[in-house]
Design an enzyme around this catalytic site. Structure first.
Site, mmCIF file in Angstrom:
data_model
loop_
_atom_site.group_PDB
_atom_site.id
_atom_site.type_symbol
_atom_site.label_atom_id
_atom_site.label_comp_id
_atom_site.label_asym_id
_atom_site.label_seq_id
_atom_site.Cartn_x
_atom_site.Cartn_y
_atom_site.Cartn_z
ATOM 1 N N GLU B 47 0.416 -0.741 0.180
ATOM 2 C CA GLU B 47 -0.023 -0.127 -0.031
ATOM 3 C C GLU B 47 0.681 1.273 0.079
ATOM 4 O O GLU B 47 0.232 2.498 -0.508
ATOM 5 C CB GLU B 47 -1.060 0.095 0.834
ATOM 6 N N PHE B 109 -11.820 -7.012 14.040
ATOM 7 C CA PHE B 109 -10.751 -8.058 13.288
ATOM 8 C C PHE B 109 -10.737 -6.563 12.254
ATOM 9 O O PHE B 109 -11.406 -5.826 12.176
ATOM 10 C CB PHE B 109 -11.118 -9.114 11.993
ATOM 11 N N GLN B 110 -8.601 -6.186 12.169
ATOM 12 C CA GLN B 110 -8.018 -5.296 11.543
ATOM 13 C C GLN B 110 -8.801 -4.094 11.619
ATOM 14 O O GLN B 110 -8.859 -2.838 10.579
ATOM 15 C CB GLN B 110 -8.205 -5.969 9.969
ATOM 16 N N LYS B 159 -17.413 -0.520 6.258
ATOM 17 C CA LYS B 159 -18.412 -1.849 4.981
ATOM 18 C C LYS B 159 -19.124 -2.000 4.919
ATOM 19 O O LYS B 159 -19.657 -1.652 3.907
ATOM 20 C CB LYS B 159 -17.227 -3.269 5.469
ATOM 21 N N MET B 471 24.262 8.381 1.623
ATOM 22 C CA MET B 471 24.052 10.174 2.632
ATOM 23 C C MET B 471 24.725 10.036 3.943
ATOM 24 O O MET B 471 25.082 11.435 4.034
ATOM 25 C CB MET B 471 22.804 10.426 1.832
HETATM 26 C C1 LIG Z 1 18.411 14.483 1.043
HETATM 27 C C2 LIG Z 1 17.684 15.490 1.306
HETATM 28 C C3 LIG Z 1 18.698 17.168 1.044
HETATM 29 C C4 LIG Z 1 17.457 18.624 0.498
HETATM 30 N N1 LIG Z 1 18.419 18.885 0.598
HETATM 31 C C5 LIG Z 1 17.877 20.719 -0.452
HETATM 32 C C6 LIG Z 1 19.025 21.423 -0.729
HETATM 33 O O1 LIG Z 1 20.441 21.674 -0.429
HETATM 34 N N2 LIG Z 1 18.214 22.599 -1.095
HETATM 35 C C7 LIG Z 1 16.529 22.622 -0.915
HETATM 36 O O2 LIG Z 1 16.396 23.565 -1.351
HETATM 37 N N3 LIG Z 1 15.476 21.868 -0.395
HETATM 38 C C8 LIG Z 1 16.710 20.318 -0.474
HETATM 39 N N4 LIG Z 1 15.777 19.283 0.671
HETATM 40 C C9 LIG Z 1 14.107 19.112 0.346
HETATM 41 C C10 LIG Z 1 14.170 20.754 1.489
HETATM 42 O O3 LIG Z 1 13.539 19.602 3.033
HETATM 43 C C11 LIG Z 1 12.485 20.861 1.566
HETATM 44 O O4 LIG Z 1 11.219 19.992 1.257
HETATM 45 C C12 LIG Z 1 12.194 21.685 0.297
HETATM 46 O O5 LIG Z 1 13.522 22.942 -0.157
HETATM 47 C C13 LIG Z 1 10.461 22.615 0.781
HETATM 48 O O6 LIG Z 1 10.378 23.545 -0.697
HETATM 49 P P1 LIG Z 1 10.101 24.789 -1.041
HETATM 50 O O7 LIG Z 1 10.598 25.524 0.105
HETATM 51 O O8 LIG Z 1 9.796 25.326 -2.077
HETATM 52 O O9 LIG Z 1 8.469 24.372 -0.062
HETATM 53 P P2 LIG Z 1 7.062 23.427 -0.414
HETATM 54 O O10 LIG Z 1 7.312 22.038 0.565
HETATM 55 O O11 LIG Z 1 7.264 23.082 -2.209
HETATM 56 O O12 LIG Z 1 6.085 24.408 -0.769
HETATM 57 C C14 LIG Z 1 5.135 24.793 -1.249
HETATM 58 C C15 LIG Z 1 4.951 26.256 -0.888
HETATM 59 O O13 LIG Z 1 4.426 26.847 -1.750
HETATM 60 C C16 LIG Z 1 3.388 27.057 -0.848
HETATM 61 N N5 LIG Z 1 2.463 26.931 -2.420
HETATM 62 C C17 LIG Z 1 1.345 25.858 -2.447
HETATM 63 N N6 LIG Z 1 0.324 26.508 -3.683
HETATM 64 C C18 LIG Z 1 1.191 28.381 -3.994
HETATM 65 C C19 LIG Z 1 0.252 29.251 -4.705
HETATM 66 N N7 LIG Z 1 -0.875 27.961 -5.567
HETATM 67 N N8 LIG Z 1 0.686 29.547 -4.652
HETATM 68 C C20 LIG Z 1 1.601 30.083 -3.992
HETATM 69 N N9 LIG Z 1 1.654 29.015 -3.180
HETATM 70 C C21 LIG Z 1 1.678 27.971 -2.743
HETATM 71 C C22 LIG Z 1 3.175 26.521 0.107
HETATM 72 O O14 LIG Z 1 1.718 26.899 0.426
HETATM 73 C C23 LIG Z 1 4.463 26.288 0.337
HETATM 74 O O15 LIG Z 1 4.468 26.695 0.959
HETATM 75 C C24 LIG Z 1 16.499 18.122 0.623
HETATM 76 C C25 LIG Z 1 16.001 16.986 1.241
HETATM 77 C C26 LIG Z 1 16.051 15.965 0.947
HETATM 78 C C27 LIG Z 1 15.368 14.752 1.609
HETATM 79 C C1 LIG Z 2 12.703 5.647 4.982
HETATM 80 C C2 LIG Z 2 13.698 5.966 5.620
HETATM 81 N N1 LIG Z 2 14.759 5.509 5.964
HETATM 82 C C3 LIG Z 2 15.643 6.619 6.288
HETATM 83 C C4 LIG Z 2 16.503 7.445 6.074
HETATM 84 C C5 LIG Z 2 17.576 8.446 5.690
HETATM 85 N N2 LIG Z 2 18.304 8.452 5.226
HETATM 86 C C6 LIG Z 2 18.628 9.380 4.552
HETATM 87 S S1 LIG Z 2 19.677 9.274 2.620
HETATM 88 C C7 LIG Z 2 20.179 7.806 3.159
HETATM 89 C C8 LIG Z 2 20.590 6.694 2.775
HETATM 90 C C9 LIG Z 2 20.449 6.165 1.425
HETATM 91 O O1 LIG Z 2 21.064 5.768 0.121
HETATM 92 P P1 LIG Z 2 20.833 4.628 -0.791
HETATM 93 O O2 LIG Z 2 19.735 4.836 -1.350
HETATM 94 O O3 LIG Z 2 22.040 3.958 -1.330
HETATM 95 O O4 LIG Z 2 21.913 6.068 -1.345
HETATM 96 P P2 LIG Z 2 23.233 7.249 -1.763
HETATM 97 O O5 LIG Z 2 23.007 7.938 -0.589
HETATM 98 O O6 LIG Z 2 23.737 5.966 -0.709
HETATM 99 O O7 LIG Z 2 23.212 7.640 -2.798
HETATM 100 C C10 LIG Z 2 19.290 7.319 4.424
HETATM 101 C C11 LIG Z 2 19.501 6.192 5.220
HETATM 102 C C12 LIG Z 2 15.368 8.052 4.871
HETATM 103 N N3 LIG Z 2 15.789 9.331 4.009
HETATM 104 N N4 LIG Z 2 14.041 7.640 4.731
#
Ligand SMILES: Cc1cc2nc3c(=O)[nH]c(=O)nc-3n(C[C@H](O)[C@H](O)[C@H](O)COP(=O)(O)OP(=O)(O)OC[C@H]3O[C@@H](n4cnc5c(N)ncnc54)[C@H](O)[C@@H]3O)c2cc1C
Ligand SMILES: Cc1ncc(C[n+]2csc(CCOP(=O)(O)OP(=O)(O)O)c2C)c(N)n1
Ligand SMILES: [Mg+2]
Lengths: 172, 572
Positions: B47, B109-110, B159, B471
């Protein structure tokens, strides 16, 4: 909005009024949001209103201005919430009810009765060595009354939490 | 007509063409009625895959994605996918079965409290207690999911409600549907204040987020940036909203953004934040984040205005409309050209390096993404998983259009990629469809490969295999003395651990797909071209240097103005 720029972390009590639709789970939604976002609830009172489909939650929170604004806006986003009003600087009539079970021997009784008179509190139950007092008023009044009773042993206490309505034609 | 048939008829009326789901006791009536309407059902293998496919569908199309699960473990399996949609403001509707009304509250159940367990991660939810209200509930669920700030909505249907005979009318008065959205016309005073502040700016920078895509405001954004001559930076979620090869395009900001983009953002005098939310991955330490910048913040959600950073001017409204209203009011400031040049100079001085290949022929991951970009011309839908590979993809893949870049930003859900790519295929079939994944992430929802094979979804899986949860390993290397605690995955053989598991190529073959493993950089181009040409899903696994890092980097809570650049001496 810019006036809030740089507002310090000074917190104080605010009473906000949340008008919600009478639907199952609405209380959980509001309370859950407070818990999840780390807002401090001091008291929460839920009641029916003049309209059968609407309830009013009167919530006292401890927050600075920025957090207060966040609380109002985040709560306002919930679909079941019809209106949120911060009543902090509005002329209101505010009331809370407290019940206090106090230990008191016959020697203490005259003084206690005197205190109750001053605060218009009522003695609603009397038994050997204890009595139950009912007091209503705004929060500061109740706080003051409870403080006064500190010299007697308070055995049990329950408070309703504050409810209020804005004075005059202003909406709460 | 019973309740289940009502549900499906309501879906059809909402324009739903495809749903992703998995049956179980509490939704058997729904599945019984499924094939009576013209809606395609994609049978997932978990799911979580259904919720993430619905999310991928929504991200690629802008339409509401739909998933179905049974009660109990069915709905708990959805939770991660719902949270993922919630964090990234993605519109999905989740239909779940519930135990019959008389059994609710008896630990039947469930029986799981579906609305309760999802409460913190939905925009709204319903437990349908009365069949008569079902048409209204379904219509409202879609309306709420797609209007204002989009998000997931859950509808839990007992259901016995699904089985009950329906007497009422399916017509819904749309005027009565609830939702929270700002007034259609943005506040004039805020618009005027925004224009005035912006027109005085000498060093303005745009900070574009996912909201620009949600709003469909990309044309307006382009016109606006050009009219006012403002350099454009974007978040991970804002990728694709602005053409990356444009004169004013700077780059991605934040933790792994380009240094020049972070310079442009943090040294501006006026920051124009549009549809972005000052996430900590962007701002680093808030107190030191662009302290001198005057912020204009445009967002559809007024709670975002001032949540993390107080704007000098906040404008509540749909970005598309706000930019349309602002456009005639803005001018090019004569001194702005120098700022644009300065930003371009930074870009030339600190380029993102797509790393030359080592003499040994060892593959550099950045180079892979450059190659993907070249091969697809930025025209492919690229979904990613979460980790280093995601950041390299963000740095080097340049989507040519909106909604081609699908990534899990807010939740960072490993396992997002494969289901999202499959969901996206049903939204935009015929588009080249690539998944950039890691050896950790791919294993989190690998079971959905069966769906790709059986439903003929030709997703091309670009696996960057570094043997590590890379990472996390990078953080361990930089901040925990290279203590690689529990991050080695044994997906690549080494002298110390010669056994590998899994063998991804064999795994793909077991599912009925094909795959290749590549060790030598000389073979990269050919291998990718091979995968692109395969008629069906295909894996290209690239075994890369195991201790490659993502640069630049702003450490968590660090200063965005001063990212750590790639250390000297690292062979570029
Ligand atoms: C491993 C990892 C590393 C990351 N590193 C980075 C990084 O280096 N740099 C980075 O930027 N992010 C990074 N992120 C992502 C970060 O965690 C956030 O998800 C991201 O920065 C949020 O983006 P955003 O501010 O565009 O917001 P979003 O989450 O895209 O939010 C959208 C915003 O727009 C608004 N909005 C929606 N619809 C409308 C509309 N019609 N008109 C006006 N406003 C609207 C919403 O209210 C909200 O405030 C990383 C994520 C991961 C998993
Ligand atoms: C469901 C979940 N569990 C744990 C993490 C923490 N986490 C962030 S990046 C990462 C490693 C990802 O490994 P891989 O997919 O091999 O990517 P790589 O960084 O090696 O390119 C982990 C464990 C996560 N983001 N999501
Ligand atoms: Mg890895």
């Amino acid at each position: 909005m810019s006036s809030l720029n740089g507002s310090g972390p000074r917190t104080r009590s605010h009473t906000i009024s949340v008008e919600v639709e009478n639907r199952p789970g609405v209380l959980t939604r509001v309370a859950g949001l407070f818990a999840r976002r780390g807002y401090n609830i001091e008291s929460l009172a839920v009641s029916t209103t003049e309209r059968p489909d609407t309830s009013r939650m009167t919530i006292v929170v401890d927050a600075d201005d920025a957090v207060l604004s966040q609380i109002c806006r985040q709560v306002g986003k919930l679909i079941d919430v019809k209106a949120v009003n911060d009543n902090t600087d509005v002329a209101v009539v505010a009331r809370e009810l407290a019940l206090l079970k106090v230990a008191c021997g016959s020697a203490d009784r005259p003084e206690l009765i005197q205190f109750c008179d001053v605060f218009r509190a009522r003695i609603v139950d009397l038994a050997e060595g204890e009595m139950i007092i009912e007091v209503t008023g705004n929060r500061p009044k109740i706080d003051a009354f409870i403080k006064l009773l500190d010299k007697f042993a308070i055995i049990e206490m329950a408070r309703t939490g504050e409810i209020l309505l804005a004075r005059g034609l202003q909406d709460t | 007509m019973n309740g289940a048939e009502v549900v499906l008829e309501c879906l059809r009326r909402e324009g739903v063409e495809v749903v992703f789901g998995y049956p179980g006791g509490a939704v058997i009536p729904l599945y019984d009625a499924l094939h009576k309407v013209d809606i395609r059902h994609i049978l997932v293998r978990h799911e979580q895959g259904a919720a993430l496919m619905a999310g991928g569908y929504a991200r690629a199309s802008g339409q509401v994605g739909v998933c179905i699960a049974t009660s109990g473990p069915g709905v708990t399996n959805l939770v991660t996918g719902i949270a993922d949609a919630y964090m990234d403001s993605i519109p999905i509707v989740c239909l779940t079965g519930q135990v019959p009304r008389p059994l609710i509250g008896k630990d039947s159940f469930q029986e799981i409290d579906a609305t309760g367990i999802t409460l913190p991660v939905v925009k709204h939810s319903y437990l349908v207690r009365d069949l008569a209200e079902l048409p209204q509930v379904i219509a409202e669920a879609f309306h709420i999911a797609r209007t204002g700030r989009p998000g997931p909505v859950l509808v839990d249907i007992p259901k016995d409600v699904q089985l009950e005979a329906f007497q009422g009318s399916l017509e819904v008065d749309r005027a009565t549907l609830r939702s929270k959205q700002p007034a259609a016309e943005p506040d004039g005073a805020s618009l005027a204040a925004a224009a005035e502040l912006l027109n005085q700016a000498v060093r303005p920078t745009l900070y574009v987020g996912g909201g620009a895509l949600a709003s469909g405001a990309t044309a307006e954004l382009l016109a606006f940036a050009e009219a006012a001559d403002i350099p454009v930076t974007w978040t991970l979620m804002g990728k694709g909203a602005f053409p990356e090869d444009h004169r004013l395009a700077v780059g991605m900001i934040g933790m792994h953004g380009a240094a020049y983009a972070n310079y442009a953002l943090t040294r501006c005098d006026v920051m124009l934040t549009v549809g972005a939310r000052f996430d900590d991955r962007v701002t680093g330490k808030l107190a030191t984040f662009a302290p001198e910048a005057k912020v204009i913040h445009i967002d559809v959600d007024r709670a975002e205005l001032g949540k993390n950073r107080w704007p000098l001017v906040g404008v509540e409204g749909d970005l598309k409309t706000v930019l349309q209203r602002l456009l005639p009011r803005v001018q090019r400031h004569p001194e702005r050209a120098a700022w644009v040049t300065q930003v371009q100079d930074w870009k030339a001085q600190h380029p993102l390096v797509p790393h030359r290949v080592k003499e040994t022929g060892e593959i550099r991951p950045q180079h892979l993404l450059e190659q993907l970009n070249r091969l697809t011309g930025g025209q492919a839908i690229v979904s990613t998983d979460v980790g280093q590979h995601q950041m390299w993809a963000a740095q080097f893949y340049r989507p040519a259009e909106p909604r081609l870049w699908l990534t899990s930003g807010g939740a960072g859900t490993m396992g997002f990629g494969l289901p999202a790519a499959i969901g996206a295929w049903f939204a935009r079939p015929g588009r080249a469809n690539w998944l950039v994944t890691g050896d950790g992430s791919l294993q989190m929802n690998i079971q959905e490969l069966a769906v790709a094979v059986l439903e003929r979804v030709p997703v091309k899986v670009l696996l960057i295999n570094n043997g590590y949860l890379g990472m996390v390993r990078q953080w361990q290397e930089l901040f925990h003395g290279r203590n690689y605690s529990e991050t080695w995955l044994s997906t690549v053989a080494t002298p110390e651990s010669p056994r590998i598991s899994p063998d991804f190529v064999k795994l793909f073959e077991a599912y009925g797909a094909v795959g290749r493993r590549v060790f030598d950089d000389a073979d990269v181009e050919e291998a990718m071209a091979w995968a692109a040409a395969v008629d069906g899903p295909a894996l290209v696994e690239f075994v890369v240097h195991d201790e490659e890092n993502v640069w630049p980097m702003v450490p968590a809570g660090g200063d965005t103005a001063a990212p750590i650049l790639e250390p000297e001496g690292v062979d570029a």
